[in-house]
Design an enzyme around this catalytic site. Sequence first.
Site, PDB file in Angstrom:
ATOM      1  N   LYS A  17      32.452  -1.424  -9.594  1.00 32.96           N
ATOM      2  CA  LYS A  17      32.398  -2.899  -9.532  1.00 32.96           C
ATOM      3  C   LYS A  17      31.443  -3.440 -10.586  1.00 32.96           C
ATOM      4  CE  LYS A  17      28.087  -3.160  -7.475  1.00 32.96           C
ATOM      5  NZ  LYS A  17      26.874  -3.638  -8.119  1.00 32.96           N
ATOM      6  N   ASP A 155      26.437  -2.399  -0.349  1.00 32.06           N
ATOM      7  CA  ASP A 155      27.641  -2.644  -1.162  1.00 32.06           C
ATOM      8  C   ASP A 155      28.894  -2.014  -0.558  1.00 32.06           C
ATOM      9  OD1 ASP A 155      26.357  -4.085  -3.097  1.00 32.06           O
ATOM     10  OD2 ASP A 155      26.196  -2.437  -4.541  1.00 32.06           O
TER      11      ASP A 155
HETATM   12  O1  C5P Z   1      21.643  -1.090   1.292  1.00 31.54           O
HETATM   13  P1  C5P Z   1      21.197  -0.170   0.200  1.00 31.54           P
HETATM   14  O2  C5P Z   1      20.780   1.174   0.752  1.00 31.54           O
HETATM   15  O3  C5P Z   1      22.163  -0.042  -0.912  1.00 31.54           O
HETATM   16  O4  C5P Z   1      19.898  -0.822  -0.416  1.00 31.54           O
HETATM   17  C1  C5P Z   1      19.044  -0.107  -1.264  1.00 31.54           C
HETATM   18  C2  C5P Z   1      17.757  -0.897  -1.411  1.00 31.54           C
HETATM   19  O5  C5P Z   1      18.010  -2.107  -2.124  1.00 31.54           O
HETATM   20  C3  C5P Z   1      17.149  -1.341  -0.102  1.00 31.54           C
HETATM   21  O6  C5P Z   1      16.296  -0.358   0.418  1.00 31.54           O
HETATM   22  C4  C5P Z   1      16.395  -2.580  -0.501  1.00 31.54           C
HETATM   23  O7  C5P Z   1      15.168  -2.210  -1.103  1.00 31.54           O
HETATM   24  C5  C5P Z   1      17.258  -3.178  -1.596  1.00 31.54           C
HETATM   25  N1  C5P Z   1      18.168  -4.242  -1.119  1.00 31.54           N
HETATM   26  C6  C5P Z   1      17.641  -5.464  -0.742  1.00 31.54           C
HETATM   27  N2  C5P Z   1      18.483  -6.461  -0.300  1.00 31.54           N
HETATM   28  C7  C5P Z   1      19.815  -6.272  -0.280  1.00 31.54           C
HETATM   29  C8  C5P Z   1      20.371  -5.045  -0.680  1.00 31.54           C
HETATM   30  C9  C5P Z   1      19.517  -4.047  -1.107  1.00 31.54           C
HETATM   31  O8  C5P Z   1      16.429  -5.655  -0.765  1.00 31.54           O
HETATM   32  N3  C5P Z   1      20.619  -7.271   0.138  1.00 31.54           N
END
Ligand code: C5P
Length: 318
Positions: A17, A155
């Site tokens: 993406k 995502d």
């Molecule tokens: O959800 P995911 O594991 O992909 O997120 C990785 C990191 O990105 C999270 O630990 C956080 O620090 C940050 N994040 C965030 N807000 C979001 C998505 C991700 O702060 N909406």
Amino acid sequence: MLIRRNGEHWEALAPAKLNLFLEIHGSRDDGFHELDMLMVPIALYDSLVFSLTADAEIQLTARWAMASRCMATLPAAEDNLIVRALQLLRRKIRERDSGFSQGLRVDLVKRIPSAAGLGGASSDAATALVVANELWQAGFDRHALAEMALQIGSDVPFFLTATPARCRGRGEKIDLIESGSSLHVVLVKPRVGLSTADVFSEYQRQGVSDVVEIDSALAAFGKGQAGSVGRNLHNRLVESAMKVAPTLKKLQKDLADLHLLGTQMTGSGSTFFAICHNACHAQATAKTLSARGYDSVFNTRTLSRCAFSPAWFEKIQT
Ligand code: C5P
């Protein structure tokens, strides 16, 4: 994603993406940030083959389709989001049927660079959820799968449909966008990779700035106007990413010097992309960037829902 059955195996293509727009509307009590994004799938895919196993094991093999210095070491199987998605799905099945003991083997061929802001691992995990739900005859509906997807990563819900969408909340509040148009884009993945958590931490340190509204970007994309899409590209994380990896400034400048329709970083980086006028312009742009020493350059295009046809499958697999 595109899935087909081939005898006893199920084969799937999991797209990458781009974030054509990414704004942050504050931090949340759960430690995540409230986002407003325009996300589009692109014609750059990982390939996955799924087979039922005789035992209860979840097995993963993974390799890169081609060797490149930009391709990071693949994570150990237990850290891979595919395995985490399958383990979560199996736990959910066992809550209803404690005797469930089927396993699954996944053979993954990666083309989407890691630590790149392209969502490759998330797309693979979403694909695994959808295919295993069928192969294990689990029968979970779209809502249940979306809940599981969010537990795997912010995502992952987007990739359950992998259709252009406005994604809000952590990324799971999804409004699909109708757009029949396909934009020609060139991607550059620099050697440096970035961790999403590191880039968000840096953003936290920098503090809040005025927010940019998404409306113009949505309108431009809906009308398929490449020039206007290019002018409305936005990514709130780009300054933070360049603090974490200062070498990205050179890539940003190299792209700006080419006078493209627009350039921006995707997600939390480190990949930058450029919007081009047409296929010829994209080809010439990719050639110029390769000649300047960038060794992971991809000439590709954005996908709308109708792009996922069996003919595409044949084309990508070969
Ligand atoms: O959800 P995911 O594991 O992909 O997120 C990785 C990191 O990105 C999270 O630990 C956080 O620090 C940050 N994040 C965030 N807000 C979001 C998505 C991700 O702060 N909406």
